[in-house]
Structures are given as structure tokens and as C-alpha cells.
Design a protein around this motif. Structure first.
Motif, PDB file in Angstrom:
ATOM      1  N   ARG A 113      73.797  56.190  42.388  1.00 14.48           N
ATOM      2  CA  ARG A 113      72.348  56.946  43.025  1.00 14.48           C
ATOM      3  C   ARG A 113      71.876  57.584  42.251  1.00 14.48           C
ATOM      4  NH1 ARG A 113      74.035  53.185  45.709  1.00 14.48           N
ATOM      5  NH2 ARG A 113      74.216  53.088  48.306  1.00 14.48           N
ATOM      6  N   ASP A 115      69.925  60.103  43.639  1.00 16.40           N
ATOM      7  CA  ASP A 115      69.794  61.530  44.331  1.00 16.40           C
ATOM      8  C   ASP A 115      70.724  61.693  45.487  1.00 16.40           C
ATOM      9  OD1 ASP A 115      68.798  63.765  45.593  1.00 16.40           O
ATOM     10  OD2 ASP A 115      66.741  63.051  45.643  1.00 16.40           O
ATOM     11  N   LEU A 116      71.570  62.472  45.330  1.00 13.70           N
ATOM     12  CA  LEU A 116      72.564  62.495  46.303  1.00 13.70           C
ATOM     13  C   LEU A 116      72.217  63.409  47.749  1.00 13.70           C
ATOM     14  CD1 LEU A 116      75.781  63.273  43.901  1.00 13.70           C
ATOM     15  CD2 LEU A 116      74.618  61.212  44.803  1.00 13.70           C
ATOM     16  N   LEU A 126      71.319  59.654  50.359  1.00 18.17           N
ATOM     17  CA  LEU A 126      71.591  59.168  49.115  1.00 18.17           C
ATOM     18  C   LEU A 126      70.433  58.202  49.075  1.00 18.17           C
ATOM     19  CD1 LEU A 126      75.340  58.115  49.483  1.00 18.17           C
ATOM     20  CD2 LEU A 126      74.278  59.915  48.624  1.00 18.17           C
ATOM     21  N   SER A 176      74.140  62.839  39.329  1.00 10.37           N
ATOM     22  CA  SER A 176      73.973  62.131  40.354  1.00 10.37           C
ATOM     23  C   SER A 176      74.327  60.755  39.837  1.00 10.37           C
ATOM     24  CB  SER A 176      72.701  61.784  41.126  1.00 10.37           C
ATOM     25  OG  SER A 176      72.495  63.007  41.830  1.00 10.37           O
ATOM     26  N   GLN A 179      78.446  60.136  38.987  1.00 13.10           N
ATOM     27  CA  GLN A 179      79.565  60.448  39.636  1.00 13.10           C
ATOM     28  C   GLN A 179      80.728  59.579  39.646  1.00 13.10           C
ATOM     29  OE1 GLN A 179      79.737  62.612  42.670  1.00 13.10           O
ATOM     30  NE2 GLN A 179      78.181  63.513  41.175  1.00 13.10           N
ATOM     31  N   PRO A 360      79.936  62.736  48.821  1.00  9.09           N
ATOM     32  CA  PRO A 360      78.558  62.508  48.798  1.00  9.09           C
ATOM     33  C   PRO A 360      78.323  61.241  49.814  1.00  9.09           C
ATOM     34  CG  PRO A 360      78.817  62.939  46.667  1.00  9.09           C
ATOM     35  CD  PRO A 360      80.280  63.191  47.272  1.00  9.09           C
TER      36      PRO A 360
END
Length: 390
Positions: A113, A115-116, A126, A176, A179, A360
């Protein structure tokens, strides 16, 4: 009825087993995240986790996940040893009553992703945005040969996006996109990812598919002897990223796997969010075709925009028709006289969730909201079936 479960990351999870039991779940899906990928899960370790879960009044029938070592995906290095270890782990899981193992065959990253903490009306979610991802790929990761994957217009849009980011936002984008594995809060480094990507050079979709089929056929005797069913999770997101092949993103991929593996112990984790992020995927049609091989359900809904970006919407909103999926699942369970384990997948981080240490997408109250919505919808569907004499 669907078996209502929630994902639990083990003793280090900020969401406790007591929290999950109070949410109305009958079980958890969990894994032995402390055991290095590829190593054998011993009966003692499995038994210890099972007793911990049962002491809270819950059951553990689904593993998520028993990771597949990268050497197996490449069929290089010590891949045969890792396959042998996997077989041993399957036998040990079956001996302790585990019925389903969920896994994926995505190279390098389990999910991605940009943007978390994307703001929505009901908390943060997410999100995957193409311009942001291309900006990461081109100007942060600087993947060798990346230029050939994007046209001039896409590269220009990514450059404009990147140039408007502050240094803090560039760092957040990098974090992000890098991860780590589920159950870990440690992100990959740029050097880690580039090294791993290099190892997959020359492995295209057809080759990776072949490696999956060979792996499944090699472990089939262990599956049939142990009674364990394998449920593959779709690619997340369900399209090519970082120049890596994707082999579980749409119906043709599923069809190919089932045609090239002969055992009924090989099946699906049907994730409505992952499959739903791809516009071409008709989820009800896919469930009607493959329902008999669905051994685990992830229920969530993503919302796409015309550019192909998506975010995790409320469970009963977004593009996934969860009403029809739950209705089809009810019919299937009646026809086949079985109950499918399900969990609400992902959830918005609500304001109260900010005080709970979680991974997340796995905020507790956000998932609890999704579970309540799904449970209410399922109850109404079963009530309707009863009124119609079904």
C-alpha cells in the motif's frame, strides 16, 4: 452459518484473545510468527499456541499463514529442504486438528500500500495510489530498469507527485511501500528489496505459475495424509508491481491452478478485497464457479476510482457485493453441508483504535464494526432463507 474468526498475531498482538472472544468470534486465525520462514513448526510449538487459544474459550482451525520460502518460489537454493520442512509442518498441524493453511505465492512482498492512514469519513484506511507507487518505484527505490515499465505520461505524473512531497511525506511513502511480513513491524530497507528483486530476475508469470503447481503437487501427499487443506490468498494488489509476476489475481489464474493440481485439498482463500481491487473481477461469478474450493473467506470491500487507485472502504460499501457473496456462501454451506471459516479483513482505524497497539489494517474496533455489519447481514439472509423454507 459462517465460522466467525478474527486474525490474531500472537502474544505480541495489542488485541487480546479476550477482546476477540468478547467480539462474538468462535475462533482465531493465527500463525507462529516467531519461527523463521522455512523452519519446521513442531508439534510442541503448535500445541502450545493451541492451548493458549483454547484457554480463552476459542478454537484454532485456520493457520494464516505458513509462509512459503522464497527459494521455493524461485526453485533455487535449498528449496527442496524447505519443501520437506513444509510437509513436516503440515503433518504436525494436522495432528493438532488444524484444518486449513492460508498462504500466498507473491514474490518479495506479501502486500503493498502507498498510504497506511488514508483519511475517510469513518477513520483512516489502507490505500493504494498509482502515482504515489510509481513515484516510490522511480525516485525512492530507483529500481534498475524501472523506466521501461512506465510510459512518458505516467512518469511525468509520478515526477509531479514526488516533487510536491515534503521530506516527511517522502519518508512516509517509503515506509508504507516497504512494510515487512505480516506479524512484523519491521519494514524492509531499499537495499533489502533491490537484492530480493534481483533474485527474481528472469522469472516470468509462466515460470512462477509452474513453480506453484510443482510445489502444490509435491506437498499433496502430506495434505491428504494430514487432512489439511491449502487456501491460497490472491495477490495484493492484484496486478504487477516492481516488475514482479502475478499469478493469483483473476479467474484465469485460479482456473490454471485447479487444472494443474489434482487434489481437492488445494483450494482458495477468497479475499473479496484483493480480488475486488481489480475491475475485471466479477466476484459473484467467481464465487459461483470456484465456491466448492473456497476453504476460507476474507470479507472486506475496496473502492476503486477511474485511475485504478483504491482504498479500503466500509465493509458494506465499496465495490465488493458482500451481500451476494454471503448469500452464495449460505447456499453453498447448505448444499455441501459444511461451514466456511470467515474473518472480517482489515478495518478502518477509528479514533479509539489509536490507543491500541495494532498492525496496519488490523485495528480492533474497526474490524469489530465490520464483523457486526457482516453478522447482521448474514443473520438477515438466513432469516430470509428460513421464511422461504430453505
Amino acid at each position: 452459518m459462517l465460522q466467525k474468526t478474527m486474525r490474531w498475531y500472537g502474544p505480541q498482538d495489542g488485541v487480546s484473545l479476550r477482546d476477540i472472544a468478547q467480539a462474538g468470534c468462535t475462533g482465531v486465525v493465527t500463525a507462529l510468527h516467531h519461527i523463521p520462514v522455512g523452519e519446521v513448526w513442531t508439534e510442541d510449538e503448535i500445541r502450545k499456541r493451541k492451548h493458549e487459544v483454547e484457554a480463552a474459550g476459542l478454537n484454532w482451525q485456520v493457520v494464516e499463514s505458513l509462509p512459503v520460502h522464497e527459494d521455493i518460489k524461485k526453485r533455487s537454493g535449498n528449496y527442496q529442504q524447505w519443501i520437506d520442512n513444509y510437509k513436516t509442518s503440515l503433518h504436525n498441524l494436522g495432528a493438532q486438528g488444524i484444518q486449513v493453511v492460508t498462504y500466498n505465492f507473491m514474490p518479495v512482498l506479501d502486500w503493498l500500500r502507498t498510504d497506511l492512514f488514508y483519511p475517510t469519513k469513518t477513520g483512516s484506511a489502507l490505500r493504494f495510489e498509482w502515482d504515489a507507487f510509481r513515484a516510490f518505484d522511480l525516485f525512492i527505490l530507483k529500481r534498475p530498469g524501472v523506466e521501461k515499465d512506465y510510459n512518458e505520461q505516467q512518469t511525468a505524473a509520478a515526477k509531479a507527485y514526488f516533487d510536491h512531497l515534503s521530506e516527511d511525506k517522502k519518508a512516509a511513502l517509503a515506509s508504507s511501500c516497504m512494510q515487512g511480513l505480516p506479524g512484523s513491524k519491521e519494514a524492509f530497507s531499499r537495499e533489502n528489496i533491490l537484492a530480493l528483486l534481483k533474485e527474481f530476475e528472469g522469472i516470468d508469470e509462466k515460470t512462477l505459475q509452474s513453480h506453484l503447481f510443482q510445489f502444490l503437487n509435491e506437498i499433496t501427499p502430506a495434505l491428504e495424509q494430514s487432512g489439511v487443506k491449502m487456501a491460497i490468498h490472491p495477490d495484493d494488489p492484484p496486478f504487477a508491481v516492481l516488475g514482479l509476476p502475478r499469478i493469483m489475481s483473476h479467474a484465469d489464474h485460479i482456473r490454471a491452478m485447479l487444472e494443474n493440481t489434482t487434489s481437492s485439498h488445494v483450494g482458495l482463500c477468497f479475499c473479496t478485497g484483493s480480488y475486488g481491487a481489480r475491475k475485471e473481477n466479477d466476484l459473484p461469478k467467481m464465487f459461483r464457479e470456484f465456491g466448492s474450493r473456497v476453504y476460507f473467506l476474507h470479507l472486506r470491500s475496496t473502492k476503486r476510482d477511474p485511475a485504478g487507485n483504491f482504498f479500503e472502504d466500509d465493509h458494506l460499501a465499496g465495490d465488493a457485493d458482500l451481500y451476494t457473496i454471503i448469500k452464495l456462501a449460505a447456499e453453498l454451506q447448505h448444499t455441501e453441508n459444511r461451514s466456511i471459516p470467515m474473518r472480517p479483513d482489515h478495518g478502518h482505524q477509528l479514533s479509539i483504535d489509536q490507543h491500541i497497539d495494532s498492525f496496519p489494517g488490523y485495528s480492533f474496533v474497526g474490524r469489530l464494526k465490520g464483523l457486526a455489519e457482516i453478522s447482521g447481514m448474514e443473520h438477515a439472509i438466513y432469516q430470509q432463507r428460513a421464511e422461504n423454507g430453505l
